[in-house]
Design a protein around this motif. Structure first.
Motif, PDB file in Angstrom:
ATOM      1  N   PHE A  94      82.771  17.283  41.077  1.00 20.05           N
ATOM      2  CA  PHE A  94      82.649  17.948  39.785  1.00 20.05           C
ATOM      3  C   PHE A  94      83.990  17.808  39.079  1.00 20.05           C
ATOM      4  O   PHE A  94      85.043  18.086  39.666  1.00 20.05           O
ATOM      5  N   MET A  95      83.955  17.369  37.835  1.00 22.07           N
ATOM      6  CA  MET A  95      85.177  17.145  37.057  1.00 22.07           C
ATOM      7  C   MET A  95      85.135  18.016  35.799  1.00 22.07           C
ATOM      8  O   MET A  95      84.607  17.595  34.766  1.00 22.07           O
ATOM      9  N   PRO A  96      85.661  19.248  35.875  1.00 19.15           N
ATOM     10  CA  PRO A  96      85.505  20.193  34.762  1.00 19.15           C
ATOM     11  C   PRO A  96      86.245  19.797  33.481  1.00 19.15           C
ATOM     12  O   PRO A  96      85.830  20.178  32.393  1.00 19.15           O
ATOM     13  N   GLY A  97      87.302  19.031  33.563  1.00 21.26           N
ATOM     14  CA  GLY A  97      88.082  18.696  32.391  1.00 21.26           C
ATOM     15  C   GLY A  97      87.645  17.435  31.671  1.00 21.26           C
ATOM     16  O   GLY A  97      88.263  17.035  30.686  1.00 21.26           O
ATOM     17  N   VAL A  98      86.576  16.816  32.104  1.00 19.09           N
ATOM     18  CA  VAL A  98      86.146  15.542  31.532  1.00 19.09           C
ATOM     19  C   VAL A  98      85.213  15.799  30.355  1.00 19.09           C
ATOM     20  O   VAL A  98      84.304  16.613  30.438  1.00 19.09           O
ATOM     21  N   GLY A  99      85.426  15.077  29.242  1.00 19.99           N
ATOM     22  CA  GLY A  99      84.603  15.252  28.065  1.00 19.99           C
ATOM     23  C   GLY A  99      83.866  13.999  27.646  1.00 19.99           C
ATOM     24  O   GLY A  99      83.224  13.983  26.601  1.00 19.99           O
ATOM     25  N   SER A 100      83.959  12.937  28.449  1.00 22.88           N
ATOM     26  CA  SER A 100      83.266  11.694  28.095  1.00 22.88           C
ATOM     27  C   SER A 100      83.017  10.868  29.350  1.00 22.88           C
ATOM     28  O   SER A 100      83.648  11.077  30.386  1.00 22.88           O
ATOM     29  N   LEU A 101      82.112   9.923  29.239  1.00 17.54           N
ATOM     30  CA  LEU A 101      81.854   9.014  30.355  1.00 17.54           C
ATOM     31  C   LEU A 101      83.061   8.130  30.635  1.00 17.54           C
ATOM     32  O   LEU A 101      83.320   7.772  31.786  1.00 17.54           O
TER      33      LEU A 101
ATOM     34  N   VAL B   4      90.175  12.271  48.582  1.00 12.48           N
ATOM     35  CA  VAL B   4      89.335  12.949  47.589  1.00 12.48           C
ATOM     36  C   VAL B   4      89.910  14.320  47.253  1.00 12.48           C
ATOM     37  O   VAL B   4      89.962  14.716  46.082  1.00 12.48           O
ATOM     38  N   ASP B   5      90.367  15.045  48.253  1.00 12.82           N
ATOM     39  CA  ASP B   5      90.931  16.378  48.014  1.00 12.82           C
ATOM     40  C   ASP B   5      92.232  16.326  47.223  1.00 12.82           C
ATOM     41  O   ASP B   5      92.566  17.280  46.516  1.00 12.82           O
ATOM     42  N   ASP B   6      92.997  15.237  47.353  1.00 11.52           N
ATOM     43  CA  ASP B   6      94.266  15.100  46.640  1.00 11.52           C
ATOM     44  C   ASP B   6      94.090  14.825  45.153  1.00 11.52           C
ATOM     45  O   ASP B   6      95.043  14.954  44.389  1.00 11.52           O
ATOM     46  N   CYS B   7      92.904  14.444  44.744  1.00 10.19           N
ATOM     47  CA  CYS B   7      92.652  14.175  43.329  1.00 10.19           C
ATOM     48  C   CYS B   7      92.548  15.506  42.592  1.00 10.19           C
ATOM     49  O   CYS B   7      91.608  16.266  42.796  1.00 10.19           O
ATOM     50  N   GLY B   8      93.505  15.790  41.748  1.00  6.15           N
ATOM     51  CA  GLY B   8      93.532  17.063  41.046  1.00  6.15           C
ATOM     52  C   GLY B   8      92.534  17.170  39.912  1.00  6.15           C
ATOM     53  O   GLY B   8      92.263  18.261  39.416  1.00  6.15           O
ATOM     54  N   GLU B   9      91.968  16.054  39.486  1.00 11.13           N
ATOM     55  CA  GLU B   9      91.042  16.060  38.357  1.00 11.13           C
ATOM     56  C   GLU B   9      89.597  16.282  38.773  1.00 11.13           C
ATOM     57  O   GLU B   9      88.739  16.507  37.928  1.00 11.13           O
ATOM     58  N   ALA B  10      89.307  16.203  40.076  1.00 12.71           N
ATOM     59  CA  ALA B  10      87.936  16.348  40.561  1.00 12.71           C
ATOM     60  C   ALA B  10      87.891  17.337  41.719  1.00 12.71           C
ATOM     61  O   ALA B  10      88.773  17.355  42.570  1.00 12.71           O
ATOM     62  N   GLU B  11      86.852  18.158  41.711  1.00 13.18           N
ATOM     63  CA  GLU B  11      86.626  19.110  42.795  1.00 13.18           C
ATOM     64  C   GLU B  11      85.508  18.589  43.689  1.00 13.18           C
ATOM     65  O   GLU B  11      84.490  18.113  43.185  1.00 13.18           O
ATOM     66  N   THR B  12      85.693  18.702  44.991  1.00 10.79           N
ATOM     67  CA  THR B  12      84.664  18.267  45.930  1.00 10.79           C
ATOM     68  C   THR B  12      83.598  19.348  46.040  1.00 10.79           C
ATOM     69  O   THR B  12      83.885  20.466  46.445  1.00 10.79           O
ATOM     70  N   VAL B  13      82.379  19.028  45.666  1.00 12.27           N
ATOM     71  CA  VAL B  13      81.262  19.957  45.765  1.00 12.27           C
ATOM     72  C   VAL B  13      80.617  19.839  47.139  1.00 12.27           C
ATOM     73  O   VAL B  13      80.287  20.837  47.781  1.00 12.27           O
TER      74      VAL B  13
END
Length: 93
Positions: free
Chosen positions: A11-18, A77-86
């Protein structure tokens, strides 16, 4: 021969476009490919802005090595600050 398949839902909450989503997914998949020497592809939610599913597959004669690689992938995957692992599902075949 041992095979492991991982299904990672993000899940990427800060994304506003494809375009923004593709940038994040491409970064994660390239890191997994280069560090874990695994096959990686986006497998679901291609038209959704804030969700993605990544599929990862690896083959080895040593199950312990696969366990280490799965832990490495989880760390990437966990180190990526822009995406949360669901969800992070692991299946051994």
């Amino acid at each position: 021969m041992h095979v492991v398949v991982c299904s990672i839902t993000l899940f990427m909450p800060g994304v506003g476009s494809l375009k923004g989503k593709r940038h994040i997914i491409k970064s994660i998949t390239q890191r997994i490919r280069s560090r874990a020497n695994a096959s990686v592809a986006e497998t679901d939610f291609q038209d959704s802005w804030q969700r993605a599913e990544i599929g990862v597959a690896m083959v080895s004669s040593d199950k312990v090595m696969l366990d280490r690689q799965v832990n490495l992938i989880r760390g990437i995957v966990d180190d990526c600050g822009e995406a949360e692992t669901v969800e992070f599902l692991v299946e051994y075949v």
